[in-house]
Design a protein around this motif. Sequence first.
Motif, PDB file in Angstrom:
ATOM      1  N   GLY A 131       0.811  -1.213   0.000  1.00  0.00           N
ATOM      2  CA  GLY A 131       0.000   0.000   0.000  1.00  0.00           C
ATOM      3  C   GLY A 131       0.845   1.263   0.000  1.00  0.00           C
ATOM      4  N   ALA A 132       2.061   1.147   0.541  1.00  0.00           N
ATOM      5  CA  ALA A 132       3.008   2.274   0.521  1.00  0.00           C
ATOM      6  C   ALA A 132       3.829   2.289  -0.763  1.00  0.00           C
ATOM      7  CB  ALA A 132       3.933   2.203   1.734  1.00  0.00           C
ATOM      8  N   LYS A 133       3.437   1.439  -1.732  1.00  0.00           N
ATOM      9  CA  LYS A 133       4.056   1.377  -3.057  1.00  0.00           C
ATOM     10  C   LYS A 133       5.506   0.899  -3.008  1.00  0.00           C
ATOM     11  CE  LYS A 133       0.995   4.869  -5.058  1.00  0.00           C
ATOM     12  NZ  LYS A 133       0.106   3.820  -5.570  1.00  0.00           N
ATOM     13  N   ILE A 134       5.763  -0.116  -2.176  1.00  0.00           N
ATOM     14  CA  ILE A 134       7.091  -0.731  -2.072  1.00  0.00           C
ATOM     15  C   ILE A 134       6.973  -2.221  -2.367  1.00  0.00           C
ATOM     16  CG2 ILE A 134       9.007  -1.292  -0.510  1.00  0.00           C
ATOM     17  CD1 ILE A 134       8.934   1.644  -1.206  1.00  0.00           C
ATOM     18  N   ILE A 135       7.902  -2.749  -3.188  1.00  0.00           N
ATOM     19  CA  ILE A 135       8.060  -4.193  -3.374  1.00  0.00           C
ATOM     20  C   ILE A 135       9.265  -4.609  -2.542  1.00  0.00           C
ATOM     21  CG2 ILE A 135       8.226  -6.100  -5.020  1.00  0.00           C
ATOM     22  CD1 ILE A 135       7.654  -4.118  -7.254  1.00  0.00           C
ATOM     23  N   HIS A 136       9.105  -5.592  -1.655  1.00  0.00           N
ATOM     24  CA  HIS A 136      10.214  -6.001  -0.781  1.00  0.00           C
ATOM     25  C   HIS A 136      11.281  -6.766  -1.552  1.00  0.00           C
ATOM     26  CE1 HIS A 136      12.424  -8.143   2.370  1.00  0.00           C
ATOM     27  NE2 HIS A 136      12.014  -7.188   3.189  1.00  0.00           N
ATOM     28  N   LYS A 137      10.870  -7.794  -2.304  1.00  0.00           N
ATOM     29  CA  LYS A 137      11.737  -8.595  -3.191  1.00  0.00           C
ATOM     30  C   LYS A 137      12.650  -9.578  -2.471  1.00  0.00           C
ATOM     31  CE  LYS A 137      13.719  -6.407  -6.638  1.00  0.00           C
ATOM     32  NZ  LYS A 137      14.348  -5.310  -7.412  1.00  0.00           N
ATOM     33  N   LEU A 196       8.322  -7.993 -13.501  1.00  0.00           N
ATOM     34  CA  LEU A 196       8.293  -8.179 -12.057  1.00  0.00           C
ATOM     35  C   LEU A 196       7.448  -7.086 -11.417  1.00  0.00           C
ATOM     36  CD1 LEU A 196       9.763  -9.841  -9.716  1.00  0.00           C
ATOM     37  CD2 LEU A 196      11.333  -7.917  -9.624  1.00  0.00           C
ATOM     38  N   ASP A 197       6.475  -7.484 -10.583  1.00  0.00           N
ATOM     39  CA  ASP A 197       5.709  -6.493  -9.832  1.00  0.00           C
ATOM     40  C   ASP A 197       5.536  -6.990  -8.399  1.00  0.00           C
ATOM     41  OD1 ASP A 197       3.503  -8.272  -9.771  1.00  0.00           O
ATOM     42  OD2 ASP A 197       2.682  -7.441 -11.620  1.00  0.00           O
ATOM     43  N   TYR A 198       4.622  -6.334  -7.654  1.00  0.00           N
ATOM     44  CA  TYR A 198       4.478  -6.627  -6.225  1.00  0.00           C
ATOM     45  C   TYR A 198       4.122  -8.079  -5.943  1.00  0.00           C
ATOM     46  CZ  TYR A 198      -0.588  -6.558  -6.926  1.00  0.00           C
ATOM     47  OH  TYR A 198      -1.874  -6.848  -7.358  1.00  0.00           O
ATOM     48  N   ARG A 199       3.575  -8.803  -6.924  1.00  0.00           N
ATOM     49  CA  ARG A 199       3.138 -10.182  -6.691  1.00  0.00           C
ATOM     50  C   ARG A 199       4.301 -11.158  -6.555  1.00  0.00           C
ATOM     51  NH1 ARG A 199      -1.151 -10.094 -11.551  1.00  0.00           N
ATOM     52  NH2 ARG A 199       0.686  -9.083 -12.462  1.00  0.00           N
ATOM     53  N   ALA A 267       2.074 -14.881 -12.041  1.00  0.00           N
ATOM     54  CA  ALA A 267       1.554 -13.939 -11.045  1.00  0.00           C
ATOM     55  C   ALA A 267       0.037 -13.837 -11.105  1.00  0.00           C
ATOM     56  CB  ALA A 267       2.186 -12.565 -11.255  1.00  0.00           C
ATOM     57  N   GLU A 268      -0.551 -14.005 -12.284  1.00  0.00           N
ATOM     58  CA  GLU A 268      -2.008 -13.880 -12.422  1.00  0.00           C
ATOM     59  C   GLU A 268      -2.749 -14.971 -11.644  1.00  0.00           C
ATOM     60  OE1 GLU A 268      -0.161 -11.768 -15.825  1.00  0.00           O
ATOM     61  OE2 GLU A 268       0.084 -13.786 -14.995  1.00  0.00           O
ATOM     62  N   ASP A 269      -2.097 -16.117 -11.412  1.00  0.00           N
ATOM     63  CA  ASP A 269      -2.741 -17.234 -10.709  1.00  0.00           C
ATOM     64  C   ASP A 269      -2.544 -17.172  -9.200  1.00  0.00           C
ATOM     65  OD1 ASP A 269      -3.688 -18.326 -13.077  1.00  0.00           O
ATOM     66  OD2 ASP A 269      -1.861 -19.483 -13.419  1.00  0.00           O
ATOM     67  N   ARG A 270      -1.739 -16.208  -8.721  1.00  0.00           N
ATOM     68  CA  ARG A 270      -1.553 -16.052  -7.275  1.00  0.00           C
ATOM     69  C   ARG A 270      -2.646 -15.152  -6.709  1.00  0.00           C
ATOM     70  NH1 ARG A 270       4.412 -14.141  -8.524  1.00  0.00           N
ATOM     71  NH2 ARG A 270       5.075 -16.039  -9.609  1.00  0.00           N
ATOM     72  N   TYR A 271      -2.545 -14.902  -5.418  1.00  0.00           N
ATOM     73  CA  TYR A 271      -3.382 -13.848  -4.839  1.00  0.00           C
ATOM     74  C   TYR A 271      -2.990 -12.523  -5.482  1.00  0.00           C
ATOM     75  CZ  TYR A 271      -5.298 -16.901  -1.235  1.00  0.00           C
ATOM     76  OH  TYR A 271      -5.977 -17.906  -0.585  1.00  0.00           O
ATOM     77  N   GLN A 272      -3.983 -11.659  -5.663  1.00  0.00           N
ATOM     78  CA  GLN A 272      -3.741 -10.363  -6.279  1.00  0.00           C
ATOM     79  C   GLN A 272      -3.635  -9.241  -5.249  1.00  0.00           C
ATOM     80  OE1 GLN A 272      -3.266 -10.379  -9.869  1.00  0.00           O
ATOM     81  NE2 GLN A 272      -3.139 -12.496  -9.100  1.00  0.00           N
ATOM     82  N   SER A 273      -3.921  -9.555  -4.004  1.00  0.00           N
ATOM     83  CA  SER A 273      -3.782  -8.564  -2.937  1.00  0.00           C
ATOM     84  C   SER A 273      -3.512  -9.288  -1.634  1.00  0.00           C
ATOM     85  CB  SER A 273      -5.054  -7.717  -2.803  1.00  0.00           C
ATOM     86  OG  SER A 273      -6.117  -8.491  -2.264  1.00  0.00           O
TER      87      SER A 273
END
Length: 606
Positions: A131-137, A196-199, A267-273
């Motif tokens: 929500g703070a627009k950070i991807i941990h990775k 690569l995105d937050y997912r 990523a589309e098959d994982r949780y989206q949030s």
Amino acid sequence: MRLAIANYFLTEKIYESINSEVYRGTRKSDGQKFILKFLKQDYPSLQEITRYRQEYQILRQLNLDGVIKTYGLEEEPRTLAIILEDFGALSLDKLMRDSLLLCQVGKLNQRIEEFLHLAIAIAEILGQIHGAKIIHKDINPSNIILNPATKEVKIIDFGISTILTVENPTFKHPNVLEGTLAYISPEQTGRMNRSLDYRTDFYSLGVTFYELLTGQVPFRLSNAMELVHCQIAKQPLAPYDLIAIQGENCFPRVISDIVMKLMAKTAEDRYQSAWGLKADLEECRRQWQVHNSIAEFPLGSRDISPNFKIHQKLYGRQKEVNILLDAFETVATGKPNATKIMLVSGFSGIGKSSLVREIYKPITARQGYFIFGKFEQFQRNVPYSAIVFAFQGLIKQLLTENSSQLDQWRAKLLAALGKNAGVIVDVVPEIELIIGKQPAVAPLGATESQNRFNLVFRNFVRAFCAPEHPLVIFLDDLQWVDSATLKLIELMVTDDDLTYLFFIGAYRDNEVDAAHPWQITLKKLQKPKDSATHQSAIASITLEPLNLDCVAQIIAETLAQDRQAIVPLAELTLQKTGGNPFFVNQFLKTLHLENLLNFDLNHLRW
């Protein structure tokens, strides 16, 4: 062991990695306890310092209860230290190793309750981070800490974190990938043709949950390349089945299904949030507390993400993908008369590079090398520019291998190049980092010098092509190729002894007419040596615009809508873009940015 820095006494080293050391310490002025994270190397590079400062800035900006707090950045003469809060926590990794976390088999109630408490807390923290627009990775048990007494959970180590955005895939050697290899997502390996995105964090969290539940990671391999291949191509045994093998037959299957959904390859098959994940975990906890069991229920029913995301898979290209992969397999298996060159043509934005990146997965399975070069419009008079860039990338991959493998490469290259190694050094200076300093070669006339270069370069390429590691060279924008590179391509294709090499070239066919040097070279190469027995070493793929069905499929899957409902929008999109995939994506993004595509929170639909 460090003993002190300017304002702090160090009392205990609690963690050490390749890049950092972490200590418990006290402030000299008042005895207040802190955690101090140091850059491990004295006199770190500018890149390391920049990354450390970035981590400090991210921690300062986040200011979330579930993220470790930072109180300052200490600059020492030889290194940097981030000052962090100490709330008496230990990493989940250490707690598991010391058997202080999760009860043993036979104590199912405690195991489930402890896991669900942790999982819900972590999901909520991760949702706040996103929500703070950070991807941990780099989500893994070493970077999640827990106070055993208070049960407070926090996430640490934002050293490779980035602002929430989309990162395009980059093919790298496994030894230089960001993150902890056993936990990174398939797309984070750079070998999935997916950005690569937050997912990516959800996949890593799934592996973490898997380890918490079973005591082991899904894939236990020491070979980095094999591990990457497993991450992108193999399904692990589900936690439910593994726990049954370990002797526990009453474990709730739905928890196992949640973990496997997190670890989906795409990523589309994982949780989206994170909130959708948390909702499912809370339902598990509710049922467990009431019934002491968990009935199966539809996962993701409250997993609604208002983020606008266009699906990343290739649409309408399966025939072309199969042609490309089949050609690579014939080269990788050493079949005679294999196709050595695959040409991909089409307009700008038609998806040539995206198609070629589909070869990443089979290259990884074969433990091969992929190198890439791109010709530039205003460097057409610079000989070998794209080839040089490609082989510089290969040398960088080799330099990440261990000393034993580097010794083997050194011997192999020196044997292939002999006294003429300096010819390659003049073109690819990075090769000296492997083979060492080389004497200058004897001067020759122009023709003799060119012939020598061609011979030595052919031997150079042969050294990298072998059954155990086939080589793929991808050169893009061949409409701007230089004449010297054309000659090298001709040499490689006509060399019958050069096997396990697959050359892929992409170009804009609307910018290449019959008089173009590239077309002239192609005609020469396509003439069979012996019309009765010779099979052409060249194959081609021409990418056409997408049709209405493909455009409709893109929109339907992006908006999670019935296909019939979006046909008018698909027709408009096709009319505006001509079916060019890049233009289709840009048109849809523009509709969203201009608030012509909106998410209706009341009805949970676009």
